[in-house]
Design a protein around this motif. Structure first.
Motif, PDB file in Angstrom:
ATOM      1  N   MET A  21       0.787  -1.189  -0.175  1.00  3.58           N
ATOM      2  CA  MET A  21       0.058   0.022  -0.111  1.00  3.58           C
ATOM      3  C   MET A  21       0.943   1.428  -0.017  1.00  3.58           C
ATOM      4  O   MET A  21       0.537   2.158  -0.656  1.00  3.58           O
ATOM      5  CB  MET A  21      -0.651  -0.011   1.245  1.00  3.58           C
ATOM      6  CG  MET A  21      -1.834   1.076   1.388  1.00  3.58           C
ATOM      7  SD  MET A  21      -3.094   1.144   2.695  1.00  3.58           S
ATOM      8  CE  MET A  21      -2.127   1.121   4.151  1.00  3.58           C
ATOM      9  N   ARG A  22       2.042   1.267   0.642  1.00 10.24           N
ATOM     10  CA  ARG A  22       2.877   2.528   0.983  1.00 10.24           C
ATOM     11  C   ARG A  22       3.986   2.583  -0.143  1.00 10.24           C
ATOM     12  O   ARG A  22       4.787   3.372   0.082  1.00 10.24           O
ATOM     13  CB  ARG A  22       3.158   2.586   2.300  1.00 10.24           C
ATOM     14  CG  ARG A  22       1.967   2.690   3.332  1.00 10.24           C
ATOM     15  CD  ARG A  22       2.390   2.857   4.756  1.00 10.24           C
ATOM     16  NE  ARG A  22       1.278   2.975   5.644  1.00 10.24           N
ATOM     17  CZ  ARG A  22       0.660   2.052   6.301  1.00 10.24           C
ATOM     18  NH1 ARG A  22       0.947   0.737   6.050  1.00 10.24           N
ATOM     19  NH2 ARG A  22      -0.340   2.185   6.899  1.00 10.24           N
ATOM     20  N   ILE A  23       3.992   1.810  -1.097  1.00 20.96           N
ATOM     21  CA  ILE A  23       5.396   1.970  -1.943  1.00 20.96           C
ATOM     22  C   ILE A  23       5.442   2.902  -2.917  1.00 20.96           C
ATOM     23  O   ILE A  23       6.300   2.983  -3.715  1.00 20.96           O
ATOM     24  CB  ILE A  23       5.766   0.477  -2.478  1.00 20.96           C
ATOM     25  CG1 ILE A  23       4.680   0.210  -3.642  1.00 20.96           C
ATOM     26  CG2 ILE A  23       5.648  -0.674  -1.417  1.00 20.96           C
ATOM     27  CD1 ILE A  23       5.109  -0.959  -4.627  1.00 20.96           C
ATOM     28  N   ASP A  24       4.161   3.621  -3.200  1.00 20.87           N
ATOM     29  CA  ASP A  24       4.057   4.553  -4.412  1.00 20.87           C
ATOM     30  C   ASP A  24       5.226   5.564  -4.569  1.00 20.87           C
ATOM     31  O   ASP A  24       5.721   5.995  -5.504  1.00 20.87           O
ATOM     32  CB  ASP A  24       2.805   5.162  -4.273  1.00 20.87           C
ATOM     33  CG  ASP A  24       2.568   5.978  -5.632  1.00 20.87           C
ATOM     34  OD1 ASP A  24       2.926   5.584  -6.683  1.00 20.87           O
ATOM     35  OD2 ASP A  24       1.818   7.195  -5.545  1.00 20.87           O
ATOM     36  N   GLY A  25       5.652   6.139  -3.292  1.00 19.63           N
ATOM     37  CA  GLY A  25       6.580   7.215  -3.172  1.00 19.63           C
ATOM     38  C   GLY A  25       7.939   6.583  -3.169  1.00 19.63           C
ATOM     39  O   GLY A  25       8.894   7.480  -2.845  1.00 19.63           O
ATOM     40  N   LYS A  26       8.413   5.300  -3.107  1.00 21.37           N
ATOM     41  CA  LYS A  26       9.513   4.746  -2.819  1.00 21.37           C
ATOM     42  C   LYS A  26      10.193   4.715  -4.118  1.00 21.37           C
ATOM     43  O   LYS A  26       9.790   4.485  -5.195  1.00 21.37           O
ATOM     44  CB  LYS A  26       9.715   3.117  -2.356  1.00 21.37           C
ATOM     45  CG  LYS A  26       8.749   3.412  -0.831  1.00 21.37           C
ATOM     46  CD  LYS A  26       9.522   4.256   0.216  1.00 21.37           C
ATOM     47  CE  LYS A  26       8.914   3.940   1.300  1.00 21.37           C
ATOM     48  NZ  LYS A  26       9.465   4.691   2.436  1.00 21.37           N
ATOM     49  N   THR A  27      11.590   4.761  -3.975  1.00 20.48           N
ATOM     50  CA  THR A  27      12.590   4.621  -5.206  1.00 20.48           C
ATOM     51  C   THR A  27      12.567   3.034  -5.772  1.00 20.48           C
ATOM     52  O   THR A  27      12.049   2.134  -5.088  1.00 20.48           O
ATOM     53  CB  THR A  27      14.083   5.242  -4.925  1.00 20.48           C
ATOM     54  OG1 THR A  27      14.390   4.296  -3.872  1.00 20.48           O
ATOM     55  CG2 THR A  27      13.973   6.504  -4.333  1.00 20.48           C
ATOM     56  N   ASP A  28      13.137   2.949  -7.143  1.00 18.59           N
ATOM     57  CA  ASP A  28      13.220   1.425  -7.364  1.00 18.59           C
ATOM     58  C   ASP A  28      14.048   0.638  -6.446  1.00 18.59           C
ATOM     59  O   ASP A  28      13.740  -0.244  -6.113  1.00 18.59           O
ATOM     60  CB  ASP A  28      14.049   1.465  -8.894  1.00 18.59           C
ATOM     61  CG  ASP A  28      13.244   1.865  -9.753  1.00 18.59           C
ATOM     62  OD1 ASP A  28      12.005   2.313  -9.730  1.00 18.59           O
ATOM     63  OD2 ASP A  28      13.631   1.960 -11.207  1.00 18.59           O
ATOM     64  N   ASP A  29      15.286   1.360  -5.923  1.00 20.61           N
ATOM     65  CA  ASP A  29      16.016   0.594  -5.134  1.00 20.61           C
ATOM     66  C   ASP A  29      15.396   0.144  -3.722  1.00 20.61           C
ATOM     67  O   ASP A  29      15.619  -0.968  -3.329  1.00 20.61           O
ATOM     68  CB  ASP A  29      17.454   1.441  -4.555  1.00 20.61           C
ATOM     69  CG  ASP A  29      18.102   1.433  -5.862  1.00 20.61           C
ATOM     70  OD1 ASP A  29      18.229   0.444  -6.598  1.00 20.61           O
ATOM     71  OD2 ASP A  29      19.374   2.072  -5.808  1.00 20.61           O
ATOM     72  N   GLU A  30      14.533   1.031  -3.046  1.00 17.27           N
ATOM     73  CA  GLU A  30      13.751   0.826  -1.973  1.00 17.27           C
ATOM     74  C   GLU A  30      12.799  -0.336  -2.337  1.00 17.27           C
ATOM     75  O   GLU A  30      12.648  -1.252  -1.408  1.00 17.27           O
ATOM     76  CB  GLU A  30      13.122   2.262  -1.508  1.00 17.27           C
ATOM     77  CG  GLU A  30      14.166   3.143  -0.924  1.00 17.27           C
ATOM     78  CD  GLU A  30      13.349   4.120  -0.507  1.00 17.27           C
ATOM     79  OE1 GLU A  30      13.967   5.251   0.332  1.00 17.27           O
ATOM     80  OE2 GLU A  30      12.456   4.786  -1.337  1.00 17.27           O
ATOM     81  N   VAL A  31      12.012  -0.252  -3.237  1.00 12.99           N
ATOM     82  CA  VAL A  31      10.934  -1.292  -3.708  1.00 12.99           C
ATOM     83  C   VAL A  31      11.653  -2.597  -3.677  1.00 12.99           C
ATOM     84  O   VAL A  31      11.358  -3.512  -3.180  1.00 12.99           O
ATOM     85  CB  VAL A  31      10.300  -0.951  -4.797  1.00 12.99           C
ATOM     86  CG1 VAL A  31       9.156  -1.965  -5.009  1.00 12.99           C
ATOM     87  CG2 VAL A  31       9.414   0.320  -4.639  1.00 12.99           C
ATOM     88  N   PHE A  63       5.238  -0.870  -8.355  1.00 14.55           N
ATOM     89  CA  PHE A  63       5.702  -2.345  -7.964  1.00 14.55           C
ATOM     90  C   PHE A  63       6.301  -2.920  -9.328  1.00 14.55           C
ATOM     91  O   PHE A  63       7.525  -3.239  -9.407  1.00 14.55           O
ATOM     92  CB  PHE A  63       4.646  -3.155  -7.605  1.00 14.55           C
ATOM     93  CG  PHE A  63       4.999  -4.633  -7.145  1.00 14.55           C
ATOM     94  CD1 PHE A  63       5.511  -4.977  -5.957  1.00 14.55           C
ATOM     95  CD2 PHE A  63       5.052  -5.610  -8.159  1.00 14.55           C
ATOM     96  CE1 PHE A  63       5.726  -6.344  -5.638  1.00 14.55           C
ATOM     97  CE2 PHE A  63       5.053  -6.746  -7.982  1.00 14.55           C
ATOM     98  CZ  PHE A  63       5.489  -7.483  -6.656  1.00 14.55           C
ATOM     99  N   ALA A  64       5.474  -2.817 -10.285  1.00 14.04           N
ATOM    100  CA  ALA A  64       5.991  -3.304 -11.646  1.00 14.04           C
ATOM    101  C   ALA A  64       7.103  -2.666 -12.429  1.00 14.04           C
ATOM    102  O   ALA A  64       8.215  -3.334 -12.704  1.00 14.04           O
ATOM    103  CB  ALA A  64       4.836  -3.439 -12.589  1.00 14.04           C
ATOM    104  N   GLU A  65       7.206  -1.387 -12.190  1.00 16.74           N
ATOM    105  CA  GLU A  65       8.331  -0.438 -12.848  1.00 16.74           C
ATOM    106  C   GLU A  65       9.604  -0.755 -12.092  1.00 16.74           C
ATOM    107  O   GLU A  65      10.572  -0.840 -12.736  1.00 16.74           O
ATOM    108  CB  GLU A  65       7.918   0.832 -12.867  1.00 16.74           C
ATOM    109  CG  GLU A  65       6.823   1.206 -13.876  1.00 16.74           C
ATOM    110  CD  GLU A  65       5.958   2.675 -13.587  1.00 16.74           C
ATOM    111  OE1 GLU A  65       5.378   3.232 -14.579  1.00 16.74           O
ATOM    112  OE2 GLU A  65       6.552   3.361 -12.710  1.00 16.74           O
ATOM    113  N   ALA A  66       9.614  -0.881 -10.759  1.00 17.10           N
ATOM    114  CA  ALA A  66      10.556  -0.955 -10.053  1.00 17.10           C
ATOM    115  C   ALA A  66      11.289  -2.611 -10.062  1.00 17.10           C
ATOM    116  O   ALA A  66      12.527  -2.500 -10.090  1.00 17.10           O
ATOM    117  CB  ALA A  66      10.518  -0.656  -8.495  1.00 17.10           C
TER     118      ALA A  66
END
Length: 311
Positions: A21-31, A63-66
């Motif tokens: 739910m909360r990953i929208d603002g996360k970077t690729d590395d964080e995801v 999620f998919a892009e990261a």
């Protein structure tokens, strides 16, 4: 990682789910770090919803892009998403058109041909079971959804859907933590008119109903209480509960977070804990809790410390 069955005759799934739910603002590395921590803990089940993110389908897209999973990597995990809430209202929409179009957009956002589980997010008072059944049949026959469930539904709301829906309802995702446990505590106070927890908040006997029907319960907000905003771990409003949690955690050599998960996992209903954290180390801590089997004295001590009556 301990596993539980998904639905009445479904596959074994991990007792802990990674909520996205909360990953929208996360970077690729964080995801990627969050995903890697989950996989390292044997969590292969990832929970989404169309409304998660700053934009509709935003968390699914992030999620998919990261991750940019290959087809073989996609086959190794289970993706669950939800539909039914129209955020602009807000209002609820279980119509054929909304369910199907929402799933199609989820598939585009997740960059996949199918989702493993689709949940109806919150009950629609205007639900027409035949419309839901038509949508489920279309999605299943097209290979877009492999299993179906609900979220925040009462026993009778599920029964109403089942008058038309032919697929098994495999899951019901509801709010549950040791500090927010009306679905558990209400039954403990049966026939006690002086116990506030006897108030029916779930349509009555939800956990027992799901056990009888083979529906897997999924606990969202497993660290949230009812006395204040935020998590109950370390919150002075839950001083007695935290004292007992700390004592039990010391006994098992784990963190308090692990004990919060262990309390849910101990229930024989085989409940999945849906994490909301985006911190990889906390995923690891939570996963450890799923393999701890609290004894009855420990489990009930936590219930009492949370403020519930144990007659």
């Amino acid at each position: 990682m301990r596993t539980v069955p998904l639905g009445p005759s479904g596959p074994a799934v991990p007792a802990v789910v990674a909520g996205m739910m909360r990953i929208d603002g996360k970077t690729d590395d964080e995801v990627r770090s969050l995903y890697s921590a989950a996989r390292a803990a044997d969590i292969d089940f990832f929970d989404h919803a169309d409304i998660y993110g700053r934009e509709v389908h935003g968390a699914e897209r992030r999620f998919a892009e990261a991750l940019r999973l290959t087809p073989s990597e996609r086959a190794e995990i289970r993706l669950q998403t939800k539909t039914g809430i129209v955020r602009e209202g807000p209002f609820f929409d279980f119509s054929f058109d909304h369910i199907v179009s929402s799933v199609d957009e989820s598939l585009r956002a997740l960059q996949t041909d199918y989702v493993d589980v689709l949940l109806l997010h919150r009950p629609d008072a205007l639900v027409e079971p035949e419309e839901v059944a038509r949508a489920f049949d279309a999605l299943e026959s097209a290979g877009k959804v492999r299993a179906f469930g609900v979220s925040n539904h009462t026993p009778r709301q599920i029964d109403l859907l089942k008058t038309a829906v032919r697929q098994p309802i495999v899951a019901n995702q509801v709010q549950l933590s040791v500090a927010h446990a009306p679905t558990v505590a209400q039954g403990l106070a049966m026939n006690m008119e002086t116990a506030a927890q006897a108030t029916v908040l779930d349509g009555g006997g939800l956990i027992d109903y799901c056990r009888l029907e083979g529906i897997t319960l999924q606990a969202w907000s497993p660290l949230q209480g009812t006395r204040s905003e935020g998590v109950f771990l370390g919150d002075p409003a839950y001083s007695e509960l935290n004292s007992v949690i700390d004592r039990v955690a010391d006994r098992y050599g784990v963190t308090p977070l692990a004990i919060a998960v262990a309390w849910i996992a101990r229930h024989p209903a085989g409940i999945q804990t849906v994490l909301g954290t985006t911190t990889p180390s906390r995923v690891t801590e939570a996963a450890a809790g799923a393999d701890i089997v609290l004894d009855r004295a420990e489990w009930y001590a936590l219930v009492r410390a949370a403020g519930y009556t144990v007659p």
